[in-house]
Enzyme design. Structure first.
Site, PDB file in Angstrom:
ATOM      1  N   ARG A   1       0.832  -1.225   0.000  1.00 16.87           N
ATOM      2  CA  ARG A   1       0.000   0.000   0.000  1.00 16.87           C
ATOM      3  C   ARG A   1       0.853   1.256   0.000  1.00 16.87           C
ATOM      4  NH1 ARG A   1      -3.506  -3.626  -0.175  1.00 16.87           N
ATOM      5  NH2 ARG A   1      -2.245  -3.821  -2.014  1.00 16.87           N
TER       6      ARG A   1
ATOM      7  N   SER B   1     -10.888   0.210   2.635  1.00 16.76           N
ATOM      8  CA  SER B   1     -10.269  -0.025   3.948  1.00 16.76           C
ATOM      9  C   SER B   1      -9.756   1.291   4.513  1.00 16.76           C
ATOM     10  CB  SER B   1      -9.093  -0.988   3.820  1.00 16.76           C
ATOM     11  OG  SER B   1      -9.540  -2.203   3.285  1.00 16.76           O
TER      12      SER B   1
ATOM     13  N   GLU C   1      -5.093   4.191   5.657  1.00 16.13           N
ATOM     14  CA  GLU C   1      -4.697   3.876   4.279  1.00 16.13           C
ATOM     15  C   GLU C   1      -4.930   5.059   3.333  1.00 16.13           C
ATOM     16  OE1 GLU C   1      -5.739  -0.033   2.608  1.00 16.13           O
ATOM     17  OE2 GLU C   1      -6.374   1.052   0.828  1.00 16.13           O
TER      18      GLU C   1
HETATM   19  C1  LIG Z   1     -15.396   0.844  -1.960  1.00 15.25           C
HETATM   20  C2  LIG Z   1     -13.895   0.969  -2.098  1.00 15.25           C
HETATM   21  C3  LIG Z   1     -13.105  -0.167  -2.240  1.00 15.25           C
HETATM   22  C4  LIG Z   1     -11.704  -0.057  -2.372  1.00 15.25           C
HETATM   23  N1  LIG Z   1     -10.962  -1.187  -2.496  1.00 15.25           N
HETATM   24  C5  LIG Z   1      -9.609  -1.104  -2.637  1.00 15.25           C
HETATM   25  C6  LIG Z   1      -8.814  -2.299  -2.761  1.00 15.25           C
HETATM   26  O1  LIG Z   1      -9.317  -3.422  -2.773  1.00 15.25           O
HETATM   27  N2  LIG Z   1      -7.471  -2.150  -2.868  1.00 15.25           N
HETATM   28  C7  LIG Z   1      -6.874  -0.928  -2.887  1.00 15.25           C
HETATM   29  O2  LIG Z   1      -5.632  -0.878  -3.003  1.00 15.25           O
HETATM   30  N3  LIG Z   1      -7.600   0.213  -2.782  1.00 15.25           N
HETATM   31  C8  LIG Z   1      -8.945   0.162  -2.657  1.00 15.25           C
HETATM   32  N4  LIG Z   1      -9.695   1.299  -2.521  1.00 15.25           N
HETATM   33  C9  LIG Z   1      -9.018   2.615  -2.510  1.00 15.25           C
HETATM   34  C10 LIG Z   1      -9.009   3.335  -3.875  1.00 15.25           C
HETATM   35  O3  LIG Z   1     -10.041   2.895  -4.703  1.00 15.25           O
HETATM   36  C11 LIG Z   1      -7.705   3.170  -4.621  1.00 15.25           C
HETATM   37  O4  LIG Z   1      -6.626   3.614  -3.823  1.00 15.25           O
HETATM   38  C12 LIG Z   1      -7.692   3.961  -5.944  1.00 15.25           C
HETATM   39  O5  LIG Z   1      -6.529   3.648  -6.674  1.00 15.25           O
HETATM   40  C13 LIG Z   1      -7.769   5.461  -5.761  1.00 15.25           C
HETATM   41  O6  LIG Z   1      -7.977   6.036  -7.032  1.00 15.25           O
HETATM   42  P1  LIG Z   1      -8.611   7.468  -7.207  1.00 15.25           P
HETATM   43  O7  LIG Z   1      -8.525   7.806  -8.663  1.00 15.25           O
HETATM   44  O8  LIG Z   1      -9.956   7.502  -6.614  1.00 15.25           O
HETATM   45  O9  LIG Z   1      -7.591   8.358  -6.368  1.00 15.25           O
HETATM   46  P2  LIG Z   1      -7.942   9.680  -5.530  1.00 15.25           P
HETATM   47  O10 LIG Z   1      -8.734   9.315  -4.339  1.00 15.25           O
HETATM   48  O11 LIG Z   1      -8.480  10.732  -6.423  1.00 15.25           O
HETATM   49  O12 LIG Z   1      -6.474  10.102  -5.056  1.00 15.25           O
HETATM   50  C14 LIG Z   1      -5.811   9.317  -4.087  1.00 15.25           C
HETATM   51  C15 LIG Z   1      -4.387   9.888  -3.890  1.00 15.25           C
HETATM   52  O13 LIG Z   1      -3.655   9.722  -5.100  1.00 15.25           O
HETATM   53  C16 LIG Z   1      -3.272  10.994  -5.634  1.00 15.25           C
HETATM   54  N5  LIG Z   1      -3.450  10.899  -7.099  1.00 15.25           N
HETATM   55  C17 LIG Z   1      -4.556  10.531  -7.775  1.00 15.25           C
HETATM   56  N6  LIG Z   1      -4.306  10.533  -9.100  1.00 15.25           N
HETATM   57  C18 LIG Z   1      -3.006  10.914  -9.233  1.00 15.25           C
HETATM   58  C19 LIG Z   1      -2.141  11.125 -10.354  1.00 15.25           C
HETATM   59  N7  LIG Z   1      -2.565  10.932 -11.609  1.00 15.25           N
HETATM   60  N8  LIG Z   1      -0.864  11.522 -10.108  1.00 15.25           N
HETATM   61  C20 LIG Z   1      -0.419  11.713  -8.841  1.00 15.25           C
HETATM   62  N9  LIG Z   1      -1.184  11.557  -7.748  1.00 15.25           N
HETATM   63  C21 LIG Z   1      -2.457  11.153  -7.958  1.00 15.25           C
HETATM   64  C22 LIG Z   1      -4.182  12.008  -4.981  1.00 15.25           C
HETATM   65  O14 LIG Z   1      -3.570  13.292  -4.924  1.00 15.25           O
HETATM   66  C23 LIG Z   1      -4.378  11.398  -3.616  1.00 15.25           C
HETATM   67  O15 LIG Z   1      -3.258  11.679  -2.807  1.00 15.25           O
HETATM   68  C24 LIG Z   1     -11.093   1.224  -2.387  1.00 15.25           C
HETATM   69  C25 LIG Z   1     -11.903   2.370  -2.249  1.00 15.25           C
HETATM   70  C26 LIG Z   1     -13.282   2.241  -2.117  1.00 15.25           C
HETATM   71  C27 LIG Z   1     -14.135   3.480  -1.999  1.00 15.25           C
END
Ligand SMILES: Cc1cc2nc3c(=O)[nH]c(=O)nc-3n(C[C@H](O)[C@H](O)[C@H](O)COP(=O)(O)OP(=O)(O)OC[C@H]3O[C@@H](n4cnc5c(N)ncnc54)[C@H](O)[C@@H]3O)c2cc1C
Length: 365
Positions: free
Chosen positions: A179, A256, A357
């Site tokens: 992570r 999580s 996380e």
């Molecule tokens: C219901 C649910 C289930 C989930 N299950 C999992 C799972 O099984 N495993 C897991 O690992 N995660 C899980 N997650 C967490 C999440 O979905 C992941 O971490 C996902 O990759 C986040 O993507 P996002 O585009 O929404 O990022 P955001 O929430 O928009 O951003 C997250 C972070 O990344 C940065 N960021 C985003 N895009 C970029 C970019 N292009 N360049 C630089 N920084 C960037 C942001 O600034 C922020 O710090 C879950 C979340 C939810 C709501």
């Protein structure tokens, strides 16, 4: 098939920045105060240009994509929020066994996974149903059900805000860990696209996760048709509220909330001693000697069971102890108060400190 609502539906179209009253519409928790300005970047060039302009004005920048791994403070963000909405998936290299696919940062992750399954490309099928964007997957080395993106990422194209250059990073440069990566908790590099090297195969990679193997009716180490792996993962995730569903308040979360603690041998022995009659937590020993322990078990056994707090605006999911959910009408302060209560309760009971996380923006635990 796309089981994940596209968060970009709420985003303004590319162009002039706006000043919305809150960031709640852009986060899966539906929490977060106002940004000073908000701008949609439709491609990599717009992403870089908007960051350069903000730097020129000395304004902080928050990169936001699906908003599924952020907790934004009630005061919002005192600078420019760039919504990454670039799109595109294309093959950049192939040989007899593998295909390397370049995915734009704003591409919805689960659309990409569905595409690989349909195209007979193996390597990310167990990551089905994870919300958010492809560009965010390297940030915390997204993982689930025995797979993580570090296994298939062959390169990351990123804009370096310090040197004002666009770089191609190797997996070693990315510093992938459980992570984590060099990108997490640092806003220096902005991911513009990610290359995944996938194996041409109608079958999944070997199923490593015991719960998934049981659901598929196979032994761990077996392979199954890609579509079968995807369907089984989506069903398991839905049962835990881990696939976004607007009709299911248990999915209004960041997934999580805490990572599984990784303990050295002495700390693990101390935990077993304190657990005593409560039993042994599910644990995953690493050859290096450290042991990863189930945070969900620790939380549950410390008295914070499924649904805890459900008379208030924030509560533990009724389906999964690790997910903290916003039931409506709450604030980020409410959510963090619940998270603190759980963290402190687990520490008091087991002597183990849980760490969040998601990325906390303009707020702290
Ligand atoms: C219901 C649910 C289930 C989930 N299950 C999992 C799972 O099984 N495993 C897991 O690992 N995660 C899980 N997650 C967490 C999440 O979905 C992941 O971490 C996902 O990759 C986040 O993507 P996002 O585009 O929404 O990022 P955001 O929430 O928009 O951003 C997250 C972070 O990344 C940065 N960021 C985003 N895009 C970029 C970019 N292009 N360049 C630089 N920084 C960037 C942001 O600034 C922020 O710090 C879950 C979340 C939810 C709501």
């Amino acid at each position: 098939m796309n089981s994940v609502p596209d968060v970009s539906a709420q985003a303004p179209t590319t162009g002039e920045p706006t000043s919305p009253r809150s960031l709640a519409a852009y986060t899966t928790l539906r929490l977060g105060g106002p940004p000073r300005r908000l701008l949609t970047a439709g491609d990599a060039a717009e992403t870089v240009q908007s960051i350069r302009e903000a730097a020129f004005d000395d304004q902080p920048v928050l990169i936001l994509a699906g908003g599924s791994n952020v907790v934004v403070g009630d005061a919002g963000f005192p600078g420019l929020v760039v919504l990454v909405r670039s799109r595109g998936v294309r093959t950049v290299a192939e040989d007899a066994e593998t295909v390397t696919v370049r995915v734009a940062a704003g591409e919805p992750w689960d659309d990409f996974v569905a595409y690989t399954v349909d195209a007979g490309l193996s390597g990310v099928e167990c990551l089905s149903g994870i919300p958010g964007s492809a560009g965010a997957t390297p940030i915390q080395n997204v993982g689930a059900y025995g797979q993580e993106v570090a296994e298939t990422i062959s390169a990351v194209e990123a804009y370096d805000r310090v040197t004002d250059e666009t770089l191609r990073l190797t997996p070693a440069d990315c510093g992938f860990a459980y992570r984590g990566s060099v990108f997490k908790h640092s806003d220096r590099r902005v991911v513009l696209s990610v290359d995944f090297r996938l194996v041409r195969s109608p079958l999944s990679s070997p199923v490593r996760y015991a719960e998934l193997a049981r659901a598929l009716g196979v032994a761990t180490g077996d392979r199954v048709p890609l579509a079968q792996a995807r369907t089984a993962v989506l069903a398991l995730r839905a049962g835990k509220g881990m696939v976004l569903d607007p009709a299911d308040p248990d999915t209004r979360s960041v997934g999580s909330f805490f990572t599984n603690p990784v303990l050295d041998a002495a700390a693990y022995e101390a935990l077993l001693a304190r657990a005593g009659a409560v039993g042994e937590p599910p644990a995953w020993p690493d050859p290096s000697g450290v042991v990863k322990v189930s945070a969900a078990w620790l939380i549950d056994r410390a008295g914070f069971t499924k649904g805890y707090g459900d008379r208030g605006p924030v509560a533990i999911s009724s389906k999964h102890t690790l997910a903290l959910t916003h039931r409506g009408g709450g604030t980020t302060a409410d959510l963090l108060a619940l998270a603190r209560e759980i963290r402190d309760g687990v520490h008091a009971r087991f002597g183990v400190t849980l760490h969040p996380e998601p990325v906390l923006v303009n707020c702290e635990l």
